[in-house]
Design a protein around this motif. Structure first.
Motif, mmCIF file in Angstrom:
data_model
loop_
_atom_site.group_PDB
_atom_site.id
_atom_site.type_symbol
_atom_site.label_atom_id
_atom_site.label_comp_id
_atom_site.label_asym_id
_atom_site.label_seq_id
_atom_site.Cartn_x
_atom_site.Cartn_y
_atom_site.Cartn_z
ATOM 1 N N UNK A 78 14.280 23.405 -36.690
ATOM 2 C CA UNK A 78 13.874 24.635 -36.026
ATOM 3 C C UNK A 78 12.390 24.534 -35.675
ATOM 4 N N UNK A 79 12.073 24.562 -34.385
ATOM 5 C CA UNK A 79 10.690 24.414 -33.935
ATOM 6 C C UNK A 79 9.767 25.462 -34.538
ATOM 7 N N UNK A 80 10.279 26.665 -34.762
ATOM 8 C CA UNK A 80 9.452 27.791 -35.180
ATOM 9 C C UNK A 80 9.417 27.979 -36.690
ATOM 10 N N UNK A 81 10.265 27.257 -37.417
ATOM 11 C CA UNK A 81 10.378 27.515 -38.851
ATOM 12 C C UNK A 81 10.794 26.224 -39.574
ATOM 13 N N UNK A 82 9.842 25.588 -40.210
ATOM 14 C CA UNK A 82 10.141 24.385 -40.977
ATOM 15 C C UNK A 82 10.414 24.782 -42.431
ATOM 16 N N UNK A 83 11.330 24.087 -43.057
ATOM 17 C CA UNK A 83 11.708 24.359 -44.433
ATOM 18 C C UNK A 83 11.380 23.153 -45.307
ATOM 19 N N UNK A 84 10.696 23.396 -46.422
ATOM 20 C CA UNK A 84 10.320 22.325 -47.351
ATOM 21 C C UNK A 84 10.909 22.641 -48.724
ATOM 22 N N UNK A 85 11.705 21.689 -49.252
ATOM 23 C CA UNK A 85 12.268 21.824 -50.598
ATOM 24 C C UNK A 85 11.744 20.669 -51.438
ATOM 25 N N UNK A 86 10.905 20.944 -52.428
ATOM 26 C CA UNK A 86 10.351 19.860 -53.246
ATOM 27 C C UNK A 86 11.410 19.236 -54.146
ATOM 28 N N UNK A 87 11.232 17.959 -54.404
ATOM 29 C CA UNK A 87 12.067 17.194 -55.330
ATOM 30 C C UNK A 87 11.150 16.309 -56.155
ATOM 31 N N UNK A 88 11.644 15.723 -57.246
ATOM 32 C CA UNK A 88 10.818 14.741 -57.970
ATOM 33 C C UNK A 88 10.352 13.641 -57.018
ATOM 34 N N UNK A 89 9.075 13.366 -57.043
ATOM 35 C CA UNK A 89 8.502 12.368 -56.145
ATOM 36 C C UNK A 89 8.835 10.968 -56.628
ATOM 37 N N UNK A 90 9.140 10.084 -55.693
ATOM 38 C CA UNK A 90 9.618 8.759 -56.082
ATOM 39 C C UNK A 90 9.091 7.682 -55.144
ATOM 40 N N UNK A 91 9.042 6.469 -55.681
ATOM 41 C CA UNK A 91 8.832 5.264 -54.917
ATOM 42 C C UNK A 91 9.964 4.303 -55.259
#
Length: 436
Positions: A78-91
């Motif tokens: 969605x150009x007008x609304x970005x959604x961010x859901x955090x998760x455990x960070x990994x490499x």
């Protein structure tokens, strides 16, 4: 390390010349600076976040891709609304920084919170941009980092899932992003952080204030009451909705068009309370001969067709230097723009590039270590090289309003922060009325 962004095709462009005053209302996408900070804070928060009216451009797309590589869910459908859901960070993960200072300086501290190695690289020129103070600070917190021969890209951060944090002394005179990059991730550091700056003044102070205000909005405890000292307490920050303001830096060349042509340009949806340095910009444009008003229609700049030369310290708004230098080349008298020696380390050496290219069109420009002295002369057409720098392209477009025959060697570099720039600019000059 072989990761490098594919070379972008060069896009020559003839800057349109205005035959009459431009009168337009323009709607621009969100602030790059706010979008980048909101993405980072959302990635380390507890709970989901939304970014309303963010900037979709190369820098922010690469930031989103880098966070996805670390395991964060970032939806930009969605150009007008970005959604961010955090998760455990990994490499292991790889982050392509392109040519973005925000990515190369904001993401390494986040990478230290990941489990596993995270590599960083970008465009060839990105390998020349300074990173040393940031990497030294992270190393002092116990992180292992392998960097290029001069402490630059390419680099690898060996994340262990936690960063000790604590107190660090750095010289951030080359970029305020060194401080912001540490502060943004600091709520997740075991001991938080105390950053003490020692050295010449930190440039772009409004960007640091933006970092502090956005941290507080997310629930972080921040103390910046002591000059050149920033303290962030450890703790959880919360996901939230971020309303991203229109990009003020991206609006400046359009405002400059009002001054050059004696027209009127209104930027819609401008908030009455802003995280960006709008008061400083209003003062500068007024001194250069513009009338600036803020009302329910938006932020409006009107010109008389006469641009005035000024003496100005631009340390707080260095990003505006190219567009203001272009205005100064069309002014009724000389200008002295100073306090911006650090922009030699931006996408290109902007002072040297501006002196060379403005001079190539006939201006008399004297380059100093921290600024430019500009003596207007009759200008002529010619090729204006952009050095893959979006702000250089903006400067050339401003000159082209009054000088026929200005040819940009590459307008595609504006995709870094405003892919729509050539179309928006051409529509404005053609008398588009409302430009979106």
């Amino acid at each position: 390390m072989a990761h490098l962004t594919a070379i972008r095709p060069v896009e020559p462009w003839s800057a349109p010349t205005a035959s009459e005053p431009v009168t337009t209302t323009i709607t621009l996408p969100g602030s790059k600076s706010m979008t980048a900070r909101a993405l980072v804070l959302s990635a380390i928060a507890v709970g989901s976040s939304t970014l309303r009216r963010p900037l979709r451009a190369r820098d922010t797309e690469l930031m989103s891709a880098g966070l996805r590589a670390l395991g964060v869910q970032v939806s930009t459908v969605d150009e007008e609304r970005w959604l961010v859901r955090p998760n455990p960070l990994r490499g292991p993960a790889h982050v392509d920084v392109g040519l973005a200072g925000t990515i190369m300086r904001f993401a390494p501290a986040v990478a230290g919170l990941a489990h596993g190695p995270v590599t960083f690289d970008g465009d060839p020129v990105a390998r020349t941009r300074p990173l040393g103070p940031l990497l030294d600070a992270l190393t002092s917190f116990g992180l292992r980092i392998d960097a290029g021969p001069n402490g630059n890209l390419p680099l690898t951060v060996y994340g262990t899932g936690e960063v000790a944090g604590g107190e660090v002394v750095i010289d951030a005179s080359a970029s305020s992003q060194f401080v912001s990059g540490l502060l943004l991730a600091a709520p997740r550091f075991t001991n938080g952080i105390t950053v003490r700056h020692v050295g010449p003044p930190v440039p772009s102070a409004p960007h640091l204030r933006m970092t502090v205000q956005m941290l507080r909005a997310a629930g972080a405890g921040v103390d910046d009451t002591t000059p050149d000292v920033w303290v962030v307490e450890p703790g959880r920050i919360s996901g939230r909705g971020w309303d991203i303001e229109p990009d003020l830096s991206g609006a400046v060349p359009f405002f400059a068009a009002a001054l050059v042509t004696g027209g009127s340009v209104t930027l819609t949806d401008w908030p009455h309370s802003s995280l960006q340095p709008v008061d400083t910009l209003r003062t500068l444009l007024r001194r250069m001969g513009g009338e600036v008003t803020l009302d329910t229609d938006g932020l409006t700049v009107r010109g008389t067709g006469v641009v005035k030369g000024i003496e100005a310290d631009l340390a707080d708004v260095a990003e505006l230097t190219p567009a203001l230098a272009a205005l100064a080349s069309l002014a009724d008298g000389p200008s002295l723009l100073h306090g911006v020696g650090h922009i030699r380390g931006h996408e290109t050496d902007r002072l040297a590039a501006l002196a060379r290219e403005l001079g190539g069109l006939g201006a008399h420009v004297v380059e100093s270590p921290d600024g430019l002295e500009i003596h207007p002369r009759p200008l002529h057409g010619g090729t204006f090289r952009t050095y893959a720098d979006h702000r250089m392209a903006h400067a050339a477009a401003v000159i082209g309003l009054a000088v026929p025959g200005v040819e940009l060697d590459d307008v595609g570099c504006t995709s870094k922060t405003l892919p729509e720039f050539p179309a928006l600019w051409s529509a404005m000059v053609a008398g588009g009325g409302v430009v979106r």
